[in-house]
Structures are given as structure tokens and as C-alpha cells.
Design a protein around this motif. Structure first.
Motif, PDB file in Angstrom:
ATOM      1  N   MET A   1       0.842  -1.198   0.000  1.00 25.28           N
ATOM      2  CA  MET A   1       0.000   0.000   0.000  1.00 25.28           C
ATOM      3  C   MET A   1       0.876   1.247   0.000  1.00 25.28           C
ATOM      4  SD  MET A   1      -2.910   1.155   2.755  1.00 25.28           S
ATOM      5  CE  MET A   1      -3.728   2.727   2.581  1.00 25.28           C
ATOM      6  N   THR A   2       0.611   2.149  -0.934  1.00 26.48           N
ATOM      7  CA  THR A   2       1.399   3.371  -1.008  1.00 26.48           C
ATOM      8  C   THR A   2       0.813   4.435  -0.094  1.00 26.48           C
ATOM      9  OG1 THR A   2       0.086   4.120  -2.891  1.00 26.48           O
ATOM     10  CG2 THR A   2       2.117   2.936  -3.378  1.00 26.48           C
ATOM     11  N   ALA A   3       1.700   5.209   0.521  1.00 30.00           N
ATOM     12  CA  ALA A   3       1.275   6.268   1.423  1.00 30.00           C
ATOM     13  C   ALA A   3       1.137   7.574   0.654  1.00 30.00           C
ATOM     14  CB  ALA A   3       2.298   6.431   2.544  1.00 30.00           C
ATOM     15  N   PRO A   4      -0.008   8.252   0.743  1.00 29.74           N
ATOM     16  CA  PRO A   4      -0.166   9.531   0.048  1.00 29.74           C
ATOM     17  C   PRO A   4       0.598  10.642   0.760  1.00 29.74           C
ATOM     18  CG  PRO A   4      -2.124   9.044   1.330  1.00 29.74           C
ATOM     19  CD  PRO A   4      -1.236   7.844   1.454  1.00 29.74           C
ATOM     20  N   LEU A   5       1.298  11.445  -0.008  1.00 32.94           N
ATOM     21  CA  LEU A   5       2.030  12.582   0.545  1.00 32.94           C
ATOM     22  C   LEU A   5       1.677  13.835  -0.248  1.00 32.94           C
ATOM     23  CD1 LEU A   5       5.662  11.139   1.012  1.00 32.94           C
ATOM     24  CD2 LEU A   5       3.887  11.392   2.766  1.00 32.94           C
ATOM     25  N   LYS A   6       1.215  14.857   0.458  1.00 30.93           N
ATOM     26  CA  LYS A   6       1.001  16.174  -0.161  1.00 30.93           C
ATOM     27  C   LYS A   6       2.247  16.991   0.124  1.00 30.93           C
ATOM     28  CE  LYS A   6      -1.947  20.305   0.262  1.00 30.93           C
ATOM     29  NZ  LYS A   6      -1.087  21.195   1.097  1.00 30.93           N
ATOM     30  N   ILE A   7       2.902  17.430  -0.935  1.00 25.25           N
ATOM     31  CA  ILE A   7       4.158  18.164  -0.784  1.00 25.25           C
ATOM     32  C   ILE A   7       4.002  19.557  -1.378  1.00 25.25           C
ATOM     33  CG2 ILE A   7       6.613  18.233  -1.331  1.00 25.25           C
ATOM     34  CD1 ILE A   7       6.575  15.204  -1.586  1.00 25.25           C
ATOM     35  N   ASP A   8       4.150  20.577  -0.537  1.00 26.38           N
ATOM     36  CA  ASP A   8       4.166  21.974  -0.991  1.00 26.38           C
ATOM     37  C   ASP A   8       5.610  22.438  -1.027  1.00 26.38           C
ATOM     38  OD1 ASP A   8       1.304  22.830  -1.258  1.00 26.38           O
ATOM     39  OD2 ASP A   8       1.246  22.087   0.802  1.00 26.38           O
ATOM     40  N   PHE A   9       6.071  22.758  -2.210  1.00 26.16           N
ATOM     41  CA  PHE A   9       7.458  23.178  -2.423  1.00 26.16           C
ATOM     42  C   PHE A   9       7.456  24.702  -2.559  1.00 26.16           C
ATOM     43  CE2 PHE A   9      11.442  23.759  -4.676  1.00 26.16           C
ATOM     44  CZ  PHE A   9      12.266  22.735  -4.203  1.00 26.16           C
ATOM     45  N   VAL A  10       7.777  25.389  -1.479  1.00 26.75           N
ATOM     46  CA  VAL A  10       7.762  26.857  -1.463  1.00 26.75           C
ATOM     47  C   VAL A  10       9.124  27.333  -1.978  1.00 26.75           C
ATOM     48  CG1 VAL A  10       7.330  28.914  -0.075  1.00 26.75           C
ATOM     49  CG2 VAL A  10       6.286  26.731   0.578  1.00 26.75           C
ATOM     50  N   SER A  11       9.110  28.125  -3.054  1.00 31.11           N
ATOM     51  CA  SER A  11      10.386  28.438  -3.700  1.00 31.11           C
ATOM     52  C   SER A  11      10.255  29.613  -4.655  1.00 31.11           C
ATOM     53  CB  SER A  11      10.886  27.213  -4.472  1.00 31.11           C
ATOM     54  OG  SER A  11       9.954  26.858  -5.476  1.00 31.11           O
ATOM     55  N   ASP A  12      11.412  30.023  -5.183  1.00 25.47           N
ATOM     56  CA  ASP A  12      11.465  31.083  -6.192  1.00 25.47           C
ATOM     57  C   ASP A  12      12.266  30.570  -7.376  1.00 25.47           C
ATOM     58  OD1 ASP A  12      11.311  33.486  -7.520  1.00 25.47           O
ATOM     59  OD2 ASP A  12      12.435  34.651  -6.052  1.00 25.47           O
TER      60      ASP A  12
END
Length: 222
Positions: A1-12
Motif C-alpha cells: 500500500m502506497t502512502a499519500p504525501l502532499k508536498i508543498d514546495f515553497v520556492s522562487d
């Protein structure tokens, strides 16, 4: 079973460590293929929000901002180039040339995000490549449109965005939100709205952190 990951990449797109960090994060996710299901979102952060349309010579900018000498800047750039090459990213040997305003780039990234995560990732990488690989002016509408079209996105829709103020309010709101959450340096990688990984870390660091987060009971709904 794969684990869901929400990734917010804050960058410029004007941040070299953001380019390195993104490539490292992608490598980590490749290693975790089949174990995690990551949804990557790019969030706006401007290193130099007051930068005028004429930009500024990068050596002058870094000397003013950090007090660094030309020799220190050259050494730092070579070190950055080495880190970038190690994760498959080519930085221009001659450096960036000038520092530009990146607000319009963020407006287009917001729009690309509405087309889906893959479209936003493609545009983000195209903009980073234009600036760090080619020394292009990422505030120039033509450079921005070339990046859009290289990703197979709608050039006419992007042209209309650049001609007006579409998505400006949304980008400003997101910038204020992340600043209010204590984000004052980039890249800042926020996983599942709870876990912060700061800086252009090596792939091994991202991999270990994501593996630990994925193993948390909360990921299974406990």
C-alpha cells in the motif's frame, strides 16, 4: 500500500538552492516509487519582491545583500554548480548575469498548477533551466512564453495572463500565507501540511524524511 504525501514546495525561480533541492527531491521520490504517492505543488516565494523591471547585476546584488566579494561569489557559484551537476542539473558556467523580478513567473506557475501537477512541474523546471542554465531574463514575457510553449501549455492563454493581472491576487495571498507560517527562506518543503524540510537537501535526506513521514500511523488514517 502506497502512502499519500502532499508536498508543498515553497520556492522562487531565482533561487539556485531551489533548483538543487527540487532535483534532489525528485530523486528521493524516484527511490520511493511504489512506497509513496506524492502530489507536488509549487508555492510562491519572492527573494526580491521589490526588484524593478530593469533587474540588477548579480555581482552588485550579492555584494549589497551579503557583503560578498567577487572572489567569494565565484567560489560559491562553482560550489553550487557542483551540487547541481551531482543531481543532474546544469548551471551556466558564466553565472546568472542579472537578478530579475519573478512575480509574473509565479503568476504563470499558479495558472499551470490549475492544469495539473505535471504541467506545473514542467513549467517550474523550464523556468529554472532558462534562468540558471541559460542566464535568460525570467521577467521578459517572451522568455516566459517560450518556457510555457516548451511545456506544451497554451501560449495564447499565457500571453493573456501576462497582458493583465490574472492570478496576481492569488499569488500575493499565497505569499502572505507562507510568510505568516514562518517561511522566510527557500526552498521550504512542507509535507502533509505538518512537516517542514528546509533547504536544498541531498536526496538521501529527503528520502529518509519522506520515508519516516509515510510510516506515521496518521498516514493510514489512525
Amino acid at each position: 500500500m502506497t502512502a499519500p504525501l502532499k508536498i508543498d514546495f515553497v520556492s522562487d525561480v531565482a533561487c539556485p538552492w531551489c533548483a538543487v533541492g527540487l532535483a534532489s527531491l525528485e530523486r528521493a521520490l524516484q527511490r520511493l516509487d511504489g512506497q509513496v504517492q506524492a502530489e507536488l505543488h509549487f508555492q510562491p516565494f519572492e527573494l526580491n519582491p521589490q526588484m524593478g523591471p530593469e533587474g540588477q547585476d548579480v555581482a552588485e546584488h550579492l555584494a549589497h545583500k551579503y557583503g560578498s566579494t567577487p572572489e567569494q561569489q565565484a567560489a560559491n557559484w562553482e560550489a553550487l554548480r557542483g551540487r547541481a551537476q551531482a543531481v543532474g542539473v546544469e548551471f551556466r558556467k558564466e553565472g546568472r548575469g542579472r537578478v530579475w523580478n519573478t512575480f509574473d513567473a509565479h503568476r504563470l506557475l499558479h495558472w499551470a498548477g490549475q492544469q495539473g501537477p505535471a504541467a506545473q512541474l514542467a513549467l517550474k523546471k523550464a523556468l529554472l533551466r532558462a534562468y540558471f542554465g541559460e542566464g535568460a531574463n525570467v521577467s521578459d514575457p517572451q522568455v516566459l512564453l517560450q518556457a510555457v510553449q516548451a511545456c506544451g501549455l497554451d501560449g495564447e492563454a499565457a500571453r493573456a495572463i501576462l497582458a493583465g493581472d490574472a492570478h496576481a491576487a492569488e499569488v500575493r495571498a499565497q505569499e502572505r500565507f507562507y510568510t505568516s507560517q514562518g517561511i522566510h527562506a527557500v526552498p521550504s518543503v512542507i509535507v502533509n501540511d505538518r512537516h517542514l524540510i528546509q533547504g536544498g537537501q541531498p536526496a538521501e535526506v529527503f528520502e529518509q524524511a519522506l520515508r519516516q513521514i509515510a510510516a506515521e500511523p496518521a498516514q493510514a488514517g489512525a
